[in-house]
Structure formats: structure tokens, C-alpha cells
Design a protein around this motif. Structure first.
Motif, short mmCIF file in Angstrom:
data_model
loop_
_atom_site.label_atom_id
_atom_site.label_comp_id
_atom_site.label_asym_id
_atom_site.label_seq_id
_atom_site.Cartn_x
_atom_site.Cartn_y
_atom_site.Cartn_z
N PRO A 190 -12.56 -5.97 -11.74
CA PRO A 190 -12.42 -4.85 -12.65
C PRO A 190 -11.79 -3.81 -12.14
N GLY A 191 -11.34 -2.61 -13.32
CA GLY A 191 -10.70 -1.76 -12.71
C GLY A 191 -9.10 -1.80 -12.44
N SER A 192 -8.57 -0.90 -11.64
CA SER A 192 -7.26 -0.85 -11.60
C SER A 192 -6.38 -1.56 -10.22
N VAL A 193 -7.16 -2.38 -9.34
CA VAL A 193 -6.64 -2.88 -8.17
C VAL A 193 -5.75 -3.90 -8.54
N ARG A 194 -4.28 -3.77 -8.42
CA ARG A 194 -3.52 -4.61 -8.82
C ARG A 194 -2.78 -5.48 -7.50
N ALA A 195 -2.80 -4.74 -6.31
CA ALA A 195 -1.98 -5.32 -5.26
C ALA A 195 -2.90 -4.45 -3.86
N ILE A 196 -3.03 -5.24 -2.76
CA ILE A 196 -3.71 -4.86 -1.52
C ILE A 196 -2.50 -4.83 -0.50
N ALA A 197 -2.27 -3.87 0.29
CA ALA A 197 -1.46 -3.87 1.55
C ALA A 197 -2.50 -3.83 2.82
N VAL A 198 -2.34 -4.71 3.42
CA VAL A 198 -3.31 -4.97 4.51
C VAL A 198 -2.32 -4.59 5.98
N VAL A 199 -2.59 -3.69 6.75
CA VAL A 199 -1.59 -3.15 7.77
C VAL A 199 -2.28 -3.43 9.05
N ILE A 200 -1.67 -3.88 9.93
CA ILE A 200 -2.04 -4.35 11.25
C ILE A 200 -1.13 -3.75 12.31
N PRO A 201 -1.33 -2.92 13.29
CA PRO A 201 -0.33 -2.48 14.42
C PRO A 201 -0.72 -3.44 15.38
N ALA A 202 0.46 -4.11 16.17
CA ALA A 202 0.08 -4.83 17.22
C ALA A 202 1.24 -4.72 18.39
N ARG A 203 0.69 -4.68 19.56
CA ARG A 203 1.50 -4.68 20.73
C ARG A 203 1.26 -5.83 21.62
N ASP A 204 2.16 -6.87 21.77
CA ASP A 204 2.06 -7.93 22.49
C ASP A 204 0.56 -8.55 22.25
N GLU A 205 0.51 -9.18 20.94
CA GLU A 205 -0.87 -9.62 20.57
C GLU A 205 -0.67 -11.06 20.23
N GLU A 206 0.06 -11.89 20.75
CA GLU A 206 0.20 -13.31 20.57
C GLU A 206 -0.84 -14.03 20.59
N GLU A 207 -1.77 -13.62 21.52
CA GLU A 207 -3.15 -14.52 21.84
C GLU A 207 -4.14 -14.25 20.91
N LEU A 208 -4.47 -13.18 20.38
CA LEU A 208 -5.51 -12.73 19.57
C LEU A 208 -4.94 -12.49 17.93
N GLY A 259 6.40 -0.12 -7.56
CA GLY A 259 5.81 0.49 -8.94
C GLY A 259 4.82 1.76 -8.41
N PRO A 260 4.02 2.18 -9.49
CA PRO A 260 3.06 3.46 -9.52
C PRO A 260 2.32 3.19 -8.17
N PRO A 261 1.71 4.16 -7.75
CA PRO A 261 0.72 4.18 -6.59
C PRO A 261 -0.56 3.95 -7.32
N ASP A 262 -0.90 3.96 -8.47
CA ASP A 262 -2.00 3.66 -9.09
C ASP A 262 -2.07 2.19 -9.07
N GLY A 263 -3.57 1.85 -8.41
CA GLY A 263 -3.93 0.36 -8.38
C GLY A 263 -3.33 -0.34 -7.07
N VAL A 264 -2.66 0.39 -5.89
CA VAL A 264 -2.58 -0.38 -4.85
C VAL A 264 -3.58 0.49 -3.92
#
Length: 253
Positions: A4-22, A93-98
């Protein structure tokens, strides 16, 4: 089921430095979270910011379906901000809902992690500030695990009360794009970028939810990527326990 509401997209952000193992475990948990029936109509884009990587982090990420943003910052604040910019550019698109969700390469999220954040966004919260559980403790170090838990939860109220905890973790943080933009985004700092963002959100009047209802599991590894961050906090706890044990040793006659 549509959130419900206005969530249309979710951006998942992960910083990584030499993380091939985990990183593979982190990306697997995110794929499961993205498939949760509570967000079946919501687009989920995972972005891995490969910061000065010399291993197969980028290849592992692409194989898992993530967007890879290669950078040479050695700066987690700049890396998270670059990941957000790239994600918003792709989503468009617009920032609303992200909604912007932040986690770490050595962490695994629950299957309902994204659905939980989306539901809180639909309730009107501008940001969700979550807690972490720690695993992969060194073998035989129950003393370290127990001390960490006691210190981490020393402000927790009785079980029937909500814990408005004092912690901030980039491994378990979510924020609406609009509130993120008003607050100025992740600052270009090599440490405490997550805490600085939350402080900016508070200054700008964002509606913040501090909750322990949907924790993220993170590692107790001894080689933290961000100096002075959560990993170093665990190392310092270990040193403190070693000092305590040393002082308790009887003095030889």
C-alpha cells in the motif's frame, strides 16, 4: 499483493572492497528478499559499488544480477552516495515512491527485510534505522559475544515495550529518496557516513523509525574494511577482554 502507499521501486546499495568471499551470501539473501510476496509489484534494483577492488567482486555481483558501479574512492561515504546516484539514474522517474535500502557486503538480510521497509514507508516513515545481529564469532569466544550483546542492548526496555535503540548501521538502513535528498545524502566521509546521514535526517525533520523488529545479520570478522567502524569496535572489545583476563592472572611468587 501490492504494497500500500507509494513505493514503486527499491534501490539496494552495497559498498564493497574485495568482498568476493562474503558477498555471494549477501546477494543471495537479497534475491530472496526481493522475491517476497509483499513486494511482488515493486521493482528492486541491487547496486554493488566496487571500490578499488582487485578480486572478483564485480564479476560475482554481475553474475548475481546486480548493477556494478566501479569506483576508486577508498571512501565508504562516497561509495554509498555513488551507488544511490547510479540506482536513481537507472530507475528514473520522479523521486516519489523510490526507497533506498542500504546494507553491507558481509551481511545477510532476512527474507522480509525489503517488504518490512516498504511497509513502513507506506505507513509514512521517512527512514527505518535497524539493528544488527552478529555471527561468525571466533571459535570459543562466547565471552566476546556475551560482552557485545550486553553493551549493545543495555538500553533495551522490558520485553513488552518497543526498543527505540540508539544504534545506526549502514548494514540496516532505509530511507525515502525525498528525505535522503533533502538531508543531502550520504556525506563523502570515510567513516560514520551512516550516522551523519541519520543526524541530517533528524535536523531536516524526517520521520524516523528506530526499530529492532527486522535485524540484519553481519559478521564479526577480524579484517574490517572501514577503519574505525563496526569491525574495529569488535576488535576493541576483544582487546578489552584480553586486558581484563590478563589483570586477573595471579602474580607469580
Amino acid at each position: 499483493m501490492t504494497v500500500p502507499g507509494s513505493v514503486r521501486a527499491i534501490a539496494v546499495v552495497i559498498p564493497a572492497r574485495d568482498e568476493e568471499e562474503l558477498l555471494p551470501a549477501a546477494l543471495t539473501s537479497l534475491r530472496t528478499a526481493a522475491a517476497h510476496p509483499g513486494i511482488e509489484s515493486v521493482r528492486v534494483l541491487t547496486v554493488v559499488v566496487a571500490d578499488c577492488c582487485t578480486d572478483t567482486t564485480a564479476a560475482v555481483s554481475r553474475a548475481a544480477g546486480a548493477l556494478v558501479v566501479p569506483v576508486h574512492f577508498r571512501n565508504v561515504g562516497r561509495a554509498r552516495a555513488a551507488g544511490v546516484r547510479a540506482a536513481l539514474g537507472v530507475i528514473g522517474g520522479p523521486p516519489d515512491g523510490v526507497w533506498i535500502a542500504s546494507t553491507d557486503a558481509d551481511s545477510s538480510v532476512r527474507p522480509d527485510w525489503l517488504a518490512y521497509q516498504a511497509a513502513r514507508a507506506a505507513e509514512g516513515w521517512d527512514a527505518v534505522i535497524g539493528t544488527v545481529n552478529v555471527d561468525r564469532w571466533p571459535a570459543g569466544r562466547t565471552d566476546l559475544a556475551d560482552r557485545y550483546r550486553r553493551l549493545y542492548e543495555n538500553s533495551r526496555p522490558p520485553a513488552d515495550l518497543q526498543w527505540c535503540h540508539p544504534h545506526v548501521h549502514g548494514a540496516n538502513l532505509g530511507v525515502s529518496t525525498r528525505a535522503y535528498t533533502v538531508a543531502g545524502g550520504f556525506p563523502p566521509t570515510p567513516l560514520n557516513e551512516d550516522r551523519d546521514l541519520v543526524e541530517a535526517l533528524e535536523r531536516t525533520g524526517a520521520h524516523l523509525l528506530r526499530t529492532s523488529d527486522c535485524p540484519v545479520t553481519t559478521s564479526a570478522r577480524k579484517n574490517p574494511r572501514a577503519q574505525g567502524g563496526f569491525g574495529d569496535h569488535l576488535i576493541e572489545l576483544d582487546r578489552t577482554l584480553l586486558d581484563i583476563r590478563t589483570r586477573r592472572q595471579p602474580t607469580p611468587p
